[in-house]
Design a protein around this motif. Structure first.
Motif, mmCIF file in Angstrom:
data_model
loop_
_atom_site.group_PDB
_atom_site.id
_atom_site.type_symbol
_atom_site.label_atom_id
_atom_site.label_comp_id
_atom_site.label_asym_id
_atom_site.label_seq_id
_atom_site.Cartn_x
_atom_site.Cartn_y
_atom_site.Cartn_z
ATOM 1 N N ALA A 73 -12.259 21.170 -27.722
ATOM 2 C CA ALA A 73 -11.635 20.565 -26.532
ATOM 3 C C ALA A 73 -11.317 21.631 -25.482
ATOM 4 C CB ALA A 73 -10.366 19.823 -26.936
ATOM 5 N N ARG A 74 -10.750 22.745 -25.913
ATOM 6 C CA ARG A 74 -10.432 23.826 -24.967
ATOM 7 C C ARG A 74 -11.706 24.427 -24.382
ATOM 8 N NH1 ARG A 74 -6.036 27.725 -27.655
ATOM 9 N NH2 ARG A 74 -5.937 28.534 -25.540
ATOM 10 N N ARG A 75 -12.758 24.528 -25.201
ATOM 11 C CA ARG A 75 -14.018 25.072 -24.712
ATOM 12 C C ARG A 75 -14.618 24.165 -23.646
ATOM 13 N NH1 ARG A 75 -19.318 26.984 -28.261
ATOM 14 N NH2 ARG A 75 -20.567 27.570 -26.462
ATOM 15 N N ALA A 76 -14.539 22.857 -23.840
ATOM 16 C CA ALA A 76 -15.075 21.913 -22.852
ATOM 17 C C ALA A 76 -14.332 22.045 -21.524
ATOM 18 C CB ALA A 76 -14.985 20.491 -23.386
ATOM 19 N N VAL A 77 -13.027 22.171 -21.587
ATOM 20 C CA VAL A 77 -12.236 22.338 -20.360
ATOM 21 C C VAL A 77 -12.587 23.662 -19.690
ATOM 22 C CG1 VAL A 77 -9.888 22.675 -19.477
ATOM 23 C CG2 VAL A 77 -10.352 20.857 -21.130
ATOM 24 N N TYR A 78 -12.705 24.724 -20.474
ATOM 25 C CA TYR A 78 -13.041 26.038 -19.927
ATOM 26 C C TYR A 78 -14.432 26.021 -19.287
ATOM 27 C CZ TYR A 78 -14.122 30.999 -19.614
ATOM 28 O OH TYR A 78 -14.496 32.225 -19.142
ATOM 29 N N ASP A 79 -15.414 25.426 -19.968
ATOM 30 C CA ASP A 79 -16.770 25.361 -19.424
ATOM 31 C C ASP A 79 -16.796 24.584 -18.109
ATOM 32 O OD1 ASP A 79 -17.802 26.887 -21.478
ATOM 33 O OD2 ASP A 79 -18.552 25.175 -22.622
ATOM 34 N N ALA A 80 -16.043 23.489 -18.040
ATOM 35 C CA ALA A 80 -15.985 22.702 -16.805
ATOM 36 C C ALA A 80 -15.345 23.514 -15.682
ATOM 37 C CB ALA A 80 -15.217 21.406 -17.040
ATOM 38 N N TRP A 81 -14.268 24.234 -15.988
ATOM 39 C CA TRP A 81 -13.615 25.066 -14.979
ATOM 40 C C TRP A 81 -14.545 26.170 -14.501
ATOM 41 C CZ3 TRP A 81 -12.482 30.311 -15.145
ATOM 42 C CH2 TRP A 81 -11.712 30.797 -14.097
ATOM 43 N N LEU A 82 -15.244 26.807 -15.439
ATOM 44 C CA LEU A 82 -16.158 27.891 -15.096
ATOM 45 C C LEU A 82 -17.272 27.393 -14.177
ATOM 46 C CD1 LEU A 82 -16.454 30.901 -15.809
ATOM 47 C CD2 LEU A 82 -17.921 30.222 -17.694
ATOM 48 N N ALA A 83 -17.834 26.239 -14.497
ATOM 49 C CA ALA A 83 -18.896 25.668 -13.664
ATOM 50 C C ALA A 83 -18.370 25.319 -12.275
ATOM 51 C CB ALA A 83 -19.474 24.424 -14.340
ATOM 52 N N ARG A 84 -17.159 24.768 -12.215
ATOM 53 C CA ARG A 84 -16.566 24.392 -10.926
ATOM 54 C C ARG A 84 -16.302 25.624 -10.065
ATOM 55 N NH1 ARG A 84 -12.876 21.378 -12.944
ATOM 56 N NH2 ARG A 84 -11.258 22.956 -12.995
ATOM 57 N N GLU A 85 -15.804 26.698 -10.677
ATOM 58 C CA GLU A 85 -15.526 27.918 -9.923
ATOM 59 C C GLU A 85 -16.808 28.568 -9.413
ATOM 60 O OE1 GLU A 85 -12.618 29.278 -8.848
ATOM 61 O OE2 GLU A 85 -11.863 27.355 -9.549
ATOM 62 N N ARG A 86 -17.844 28.542 -10.213
ATOM 63 C CA ARG A 86 -19.114 29.125 -9.786
ATOM 64 C C ARG A 86 -19.764 28.317 -8.674
ATOM 65 N NH1 ARG A 86 -21.263 30.725 -15.784
ATOM 66 N NH2 ARG A 86 -20.264 32.761 -15.857
ATOM 67 N N ALA A 87 -19.524 27.023 -8.656
ATOM 68 C CA ALA A 87 -20.133 26.159 -7.651
ATOM 69 C C ALA A 87 -19.317 26.087 -6.355
ATOM 70 C CB ALA A 87 -20.310 24.748 -8.213
ATOM 71 N N ALA A 88 -18.101 26.583 -6.369
ATOM 72 C CA ALA A 88 -17.230 26.490 -5.197
ATOM 73 C C ALA A 88 -17.791 27.329 -4.052
ATOM 74 C CB ALA A 88 -15.831 26.966 -5.545
ATOM 75 N N PRO A 89 -17.785 26.767 -2.846
ATOM 76 C CA PRO A 89 -18.237 27.560 -1.703
ATOM 77 C C PRO A 89 -17.250 28.692 -1.427
ATOM 78 C CG PRO A 89 -17.334 25.462 -0.979
ATOM 79 C CD PRO A 89 -17.373 25.427 -2.471
ATOM 80 N N LYS A 90 -17.772 29.822 -1.066
ATOM 81 C CA LYS A 90 -16.925 30.992 -0.833
ATOM 82 C C LYS A 90 -16.088 30.848 0.437
ATOM 83 C CE LYS A 90 -18.482 32.987 -4.431
ATOM 84 N NZ LYS A 90 -17.773 32.772 -5.640
ATOM 85 N N SER A 91 -16.496 29.973 1.346
ATOM 86 C CA SER A 91 -15.778 29.850 2.610
ATOM 87 C C SER A 91 -14.348 29.353 2.423
ATOM 88 C CB SER A 91 -16.534 28.923 3.563
ATOM 89 O OG SER A 91 -16.638 27.638 2.993
ATOM 90 N N TRP A 92 -14.101 28.468 1.459
ATOM 91 C CA TRP A 92 -12.741 27.975 1.270
ATOM 92 C C TRP A 92 -11.827 29.103 0.792
ATOM 93 C CZ3 TRP A 92 -9.800 28.074 -3.131
ATOM 94 C CH2 TRP A 92 -10.471 28.300 -4.331
ATOM 95 N N ILE A 93 -12.364 30.058 0.066
ATOM 96 C CA ILE A 93 -11.562 31.183 -0.384
ATOM 97 C C ILE A 93 -11.146 32.033 0.817
ATOM 98 C CG2 ILE A 93 -11.598 33.326 -1.726
ATOM 99 C CD1 ILE A 93 -13.478 31.893 -3.686
ATOM 100 N N ASN A 94 -12.092 32.288 1.708
ATOM 101 C CA ASN A 94 -11.778 33.079 2.897
ATOM 102 C C ASN A 94 -10.745 32.372 3.762
ATOM 103 O OD1 ASN A 94 -13.536 35.075 2.134
ATOM 104 N ND2 ASN A 94 -15.260 34.205 3.253
ATOM 105 N N ARG A 95 -10.879 31.042 3.933
ATOM 106 C CA ARG A 95 -9.891 30.307 4.724
ATOM 107 C C ARG A 95 -8.520 30.371 4.071
ATOM 108 N NH1 ARG A 95 -13.983 26.302 4.986
ATOM 109 N NH2 ARG A 95 -12.787 25.033 3.544
ATOM 110 N N LEU A 96 -8.477 30.278 2.753
ATOM 111 C CA LEU A 96 -7.209 30.322 2.043
ATOM 112 C C LEU A 96 -6.548 31.685 2.206
ATOM 113 C CD1 LEU A 96 -5.299 28.845 0.039
ATOM 114 C CD2 LEU A 96 -6.592 29.908 -1.785
ATOM 115 N N LEU A 97 -7.326 32.765 2.141
ATOM 116 C CA LEU A 97 -6.764 34.105 2.251
ATOM 117 C C LEU A 97 -6.341 34.448 3.668
ATOM 118 C CD1 LEU A 97 -9.176 36.078 -0.081
ATOM 119 C CD2 LEU A 97 -6.826 35.398 -0.551
#
Length: 100
Positions: A73-97
């Motif tokens: 169960a923890r691995r499934a949550v971690y894998d989903a988080w990892l995939a989501r972070e890798r797919a996130a556009p970098k522009s939202w990070i720059n706007r946040l910072l």
């Protein structure tokens, strides 16, 4: 600029495993790694660990990686988080910072 949430090294990289490894492969890797690790730390010792990549920090990271990847169960949550972070556009990070 570094990402807000560092995802490297991943739990898989901490254990030198591919992301599509089986539970059996993970257990075999752990049997190989565990004897080389120093004894586990108490919660107070863990709290006071420096942020830099010391041997003790790497050992605690490996124990955490095994705890997460060893539980389906923890691995499934971690894998989903990892995939989501890798797919996130970098522009939202720059706007946040850039917000003040």
């Amino acid at each position: 600029m570094s990402p807000v949430l560092p995802i490297e090294p991943t739990h898989y990289q901490c254990l030198d495993l591919p992301e599509d490894c089986t539970v059996t492969e993970m257990q075999i890797a752990w049997v190989r790694i565990e004897p080389t690790l120093p004894p586990p730390l108490t919660p107070l010792e863990r709290r006071d660990l420096p942020a830099d990549r010391t041997d003790t920090r790497r050992a605690e990271d490996r124990r955490l990686a095994r705890a997460v990847l060893g539980d389906p169960a923890r691995r499934a949550v971690y894998d989903a988080w990892l995939a989501r972070e890798r797919a996130a556009p970098k522009s939202w990070i720059n706007r946040l910072l850039c917000r003040s």
